[in-house]
Enzyme design. Structure first.
Site, PDB file in Angstrom:
ATOM      1  N   VAL A 162      -0.419  -5.412   2.228  1.00  0.00           N
ATOM      2  CA  VAL A 162      -1.352  -6.297   1.507  1.00  0.00           C
ATOM      3  C   VAL A 162      -1.040  -7.778   1.770  1.00  0.00           C
ATOM      4  O   VAL A 162      -1.958  -8.604   1.870  1.00  0.00           O
ATOM      5  CB  VAL A 162      -1.278  -5.998  -0.016  1.00  0.00           C
ATOM      6  CG1 VAL A 162      -2.113  -6.981  -0.822  1.00  0.00           C
ATOM      7  CG2 VAL A 162      -1.735  -4.574  -0.305  1.00  0.00           C
ATOM      8  N   TYR A 163       0.243  -8.109   1.915  1.00  0.00           N
ATOM      9  CA  TYR A 163       0.637  -9.515   2.118  1.00  0.00           C
ATOM     10  C   TYR A 163       0.504 -10.001   3.567  1.00  0.00           C
ATOM     11  O   TYR A 163       0.826 -11.163   3.861  1.00  0.00           O
ATOM     12  CB  TYR A 163       2.059  -9.746   1.586  1.00  0.00           C
ATOM     13  CG  TYR A 163       2.153  -9.865   0.074  1.00  0.00           C
ATOM     14  CD1 TYR A 163       1.009  -9.839  -0.725  1.00  0.00           C
ATOM     15  CD2 TYR A 163       3.380 -10.009  -0.563  1.00  0.00           C
ATOM     16  CE1 TYR A 163       1.103  -9.942  -2.111  1.00  0.00           C
ATOM     17  CE2 TYR A 163       3.475 -10.131  -1.948  1.00  0.00           C
ATOM     18  CZ  TYR A 163       2.340 -10.092  -2.716  1.00  0.00           C
ATOM     19  OH  TYR A 163       2.427 -10.205  -4.085  1.00  0.00           O
ATOM     20  N   VAL A 165       2.966   0.317  -1.573  1.00  0.00           N
ATOM     21  CA  VAL A 165       4.208   1.007  -1.910  1.00  0.00           C
ATOM     22  C   VAL A 165       4.558   0.793  -3.394  1.00  0.00           C
ATOM     23  O   VAL A 165       5.116   1.688  -4.046  1.00  0.00           O
ATOM     24  CB  VAL A 165       5.342   0.560  -0.944  1.00  0.00           C
ATOM     25  CG1 VAL A 165       5.812  -0.838  -1.188  1.00  0.00           C
ATOM     26  CG2 VAL A 165       6.497   1.528  -0.985  1.00  0.00           C
ATOM     27  N   ASP A 166       4.202  -0.345  -3.940  1.00  0.00           N
ATOM     28  CA  ASP A 166       4.429  -0.665  -5.356  1.00  0.00           C
ATOM     29  C   ASP A 166       3.716   0.356  -6.251  1.00  0.00           C
ATOM     30  O   ASP A 166       4.325   0.943  -7.170  1.00  0.00           O
ATOM     31  CB  ASP A 166       3.893  -2.085  -5.608  1.00  0.00           C
ATOM     32  CG  ASP A 166       4.319  -2.678  -6.935  1.00  0.00           C
ATOM     33  OD1 ASP A 166       5.170  -2.090  -7.607  1.00  0.00           O
ATOM     34  OD2 ASP A 166       3.785  -3.758  -7.279  1.00  0.00           O
ATOM     35  N   ILE A 212       8.724   6.494   0.863  1.00  0.00           N
ATOM     36  CA  ILE A 212       9.923   5.984   0.190  1.00  0.00           C
ATOM     37  C   ILE A 212      10.124   6.608  -1.204  1.00  0.00           C
ATOM     38  O   ILE A 212      11.250   6.717  -1.677  1.00  0.00           O
ATOM     39  CB  ILE A 212       9.898   4.432   0.132  1.00  0.00           C
ATOM     40  CG1 ILE A 212      11.325   3.880   0.040  1.00  0.00           C
ATOM     41  CG2 ILE A 212       9.008   3.921  -0.992  1.00  0.00           C
ATOM     42  CD1 ILE A 212      11.431   2.405   0.360  1.00  0.00           C
ATOM     43  N   SER A 246       6.174  -6.973   2.803  1.00  0.00           N
ATOM     44  CA  SER A 246       5.155  -8.006   3.126  1.00  0.00           C
ATOM     45  C   SER A 246       4.182  -7.666   4.256  1.00  0.00           C
ATOM     46  O   SER A 246       3.281  -8.452   4.529  1.00  0.00           O
ATOM     47  CB  SER A 246       5.790  -9.367   3.462  1.00  0.00           C
ATOM     48  OG  SER A 246       6.216 -10.015   2.286  1.00  0.00           O
ATOM     49  N   THR A 247       4.369  -6.517   4.931  1.00  0.00           N
ATOM     50  CA  THR A 247       3.509  -6.282   6.111  1.00  0.00           C
ATOM     51  C   THR A 247       2.248  -5.461   5.798  1.00  0.00           C
ATOM     52  O   THR A 247       1.529  -5.081   6.714  1.00  0.00           O
ATOM     53  CB  THR A 247       4.291  -5.605   7.254  1.00  0.00           C
ATOM     54  OG1 THR A 247       4.657  -4.276   6.860  1.00  0.00           O
ATOM     55  CG2 THR A 247       5.533  -6.400   7.614  1.00  0.00           C
TER      56      THR A 247
HETATM   57  N1  AR6 Z   1       6.515   4.676   1.478  1.00  0.00           N
HETATM   58  C1  AR6 Z   1       6.903   3.788   2.421  1.00  0.00           C
HETATM   59  N2  AR6 Z   1       6.129   2.736   2.816  1.00  0.00           N
HETATM   60  C2  AR6 Z   1       4.915   2.617   2.231  1.00  0.00           C
HETATM   61  C3  AR6 Z   1       4.436   3.488   1.225  1.00  0.00           C
HETATM   62  C4  AR6 Z   1       5.297   4.565   0.855  1.00  0.00           C
HETATM   63  N3  AR6 Z   1       4.946   5.454  -0.091  1.00  0.00           N
HETATM   64  N4  AR6 Z   1       3.189   3.075   0.854  1.00  0.00           N
HETATM   65  C5  AR6 Z   1       2.893   1.991   1.594  1.00  0.00           C
HETATM   66  N5  AR6 Z   1       3.918   1.711   2.435  1.00  0.00           N
HETATM   67  P1  AR6 Z   1       2.469  -3.129   0.792  1.00  0.00           P
HETATM   68  P2  AR6 Z   1       3.306  -5.963   0.698  1.00  0.00           P
HETATM   69  C6  AR6 Z   1       4.066   0.640   3.430  1.00  0.00           C
HETATM   70  O1  AR6 Z   1       1.050  -3.524   0.884  1.00  0.00           O
HETATM   71  O2  AR6 Z   1       2.641  -6.240   2.005  1.00  0.00           O
HETATM   72  C7  AR6 Z   1       1.105  -4.437  -3.721  1.00  0.00           C
HETATM   73  O3  AR6 Z   1      -0.154  -4.363  -4.293  1.00  0.00           O
HETATM   74  C8  AR6 Z   1       2.815  -0.017   3.955  1.00  0.00           C
HETATM   75  O4  AR6 Z   1       2.206   0.803   4.961  1.00  0.00           O
HETATM   76  O5  AR6 Z   1       2.844  -2.007  -0.101  1.00  0.00           O
HETATM   77  O6  AR6 Z   1       4.695  -6.489   0.474  1.00  0.00           O
HETATM   78  C9  AR6 Z   1       2.094  -5.212  -4.563  1.00  0.00           C
HETATM   79  O7  AR6 Z   1       1.836  -5.069  -5.933  1.00  0.00           O
HETATM   80  C10 AR6 Z   1       3.401  -1.292   4.554  1.00  0.00           C
HETATM   81  O8  AR6 Z   1       3.957  -1.011   5.840  1.00  0.00           O
HETATM   82  O9  AR6 Z   1       3.413  -4.387   0.348  1.00  0.00           O
HETATM   83  C11 AR6 Z   1       1.875  -6.628  -4.108  1.00  0.00           C
HETATM   84  O10 AR6 Z   1       0.791  -7.215  -4.780  1.00  0.00           O
HETATM   85  C12 AR6 Z   1       4.563  -1.613   3.599  1.00  0.00           C
HETATM   86  O11 AR6 Z   1       4.761  -0.434   2.824  1.00  0.00           O
HETATM   87  C13 AR6 Z   1       1.539  -6.475  -2.644  1.00  0.00           C
HETATM   88  O12 AR6 Z   1       0.995  -5.172  -2.505  1.00  0.00           O
HETATM   89  C14 AR6 Z   1       4.303  -2.790   2.678  1.00  0.00           C
HETATM   90  O13 AR6 Z   1       2.947  -2.809   2.283  1.00  0.00           O
HETATM   91  C15 AR6 Z   1       2.757  -6.553  -1.767  1.00  0.00           C
HETATM   92  O14 AR6 Z   1       2.350  -6.513  -0.427  1.00  0.00           O
END
Ligand code: AR6
Length: 185
Positions: free
Chosen positions: A133-134, A39-40, A17, A130-131
């Site tokens: 870490v959450y 992703v954050d 993204i 959310s899918t």
């Molecule tokens: N591009 C697109 N998708 C991605 C990328 C990327 N560069 N990197 C990861 N994903 P998550 P959450 C996907 O854990 O579950 C953070 O620490 C990943 O594979 O990023 O909402 C925040 O600070 C997954 O499918 O977000 C919060 O504390 C999706 O993005 C917490 O994690 C979401 O995974 C939020 O957890």
């Protein structure tokens, strides 16, 4: 996979993204808005440190020092990202209660879309909120995400919405979910 909804487009794709050049990208943030993993972390790293500075300002000035609540969304500039804006939303942490979590996840998508529209944005891409870490099960989250986006597009002239999924597996889950959502409308 790309479909048309009420003159708008909805596309599912696989990618990073932080590389997308839609006007806005959505960040799956946490309430601190100070960055994190997943992703954050990737978005903050690619945007540069000005992003966290603007987030700090939002926390202090708009949120009275409080955390951004689950389901809410705020907007910042994109700084070093190709996208002009980042919309930060906090998805629910999965605790097995689909009733509450599904409402909060729907709010995250809807508030992000409404905030984009209010800011005149006509193209936006979402990660799978959310899918990671959450821990929200992607089979359940994908149906809520796509149902919310399709319903929004049915009711609005918006432009282009994409979902940038991070794996082939997630892409296949979302593809199946989209077919299911379209069969029900
Ligand atoms: N591009 C697109 N998708 C991605 C990328 C990327 N560069 N990197 C990861 N994903 P998550 P959450 C996907 O854990 O579950 C953070 O620490 C990943 O594979 O990023 O909402 C925040 O600070 C997954 O499918 O977000 C919060 O504390 C999706 O993005 C917490 O994690 C979401 O995974 C939020 O957890």
């Amino acid at each position: 996979m790309k479909i048309e909804v009420n003159g708008n487009s909805l596309e599912l794709m696989i990618g990073d993204i932080t590389k997308q050049s839609t006007e806005a990208i959505v960040n799956a943030a946490n309430g601190t808005l100070m960055g994190g993993g997943g992703v954050d972390g990737a978005i903050h790293q690619a945007a540069g440190s000005e992003l966290v500075e603007e987030c700090k300002k939002i926390r202090e000035e708009d949120l009275d020092g409080n955390y951004l609540r689950t389901g809410k969304a705020v907007i910042t500039q994109g700084y070093d990202l190709p996208a002009k804006f980042v919309i930060h939303t906090v998805g629910p942490v999965w605790d097995g209660n689909n009733q509450v979590a599904s409402e909060q996840l729907e709010e995250s998508y809807l508030n992000s879309l409404n905030l984009a529209k209010e800011n005149g944005i006509t193209s936006i891409t979402f990660p799978s909120i959310s899918t990671g870490v959450y821990r929200y099960p992607v089979q359940l989250a994908s149906v809520i995400a796509l149902h919310t986006i399709v319903e929004f597009l049915q009711n609005n002239r918006f432009g282009d919405v994409t979902m940038t999924l991070f794996s082939e597996r997630d892409y296949q889950v979302y593809k199946k979910a989209l077919k299911g959502v379209l069969e029900k409308i």
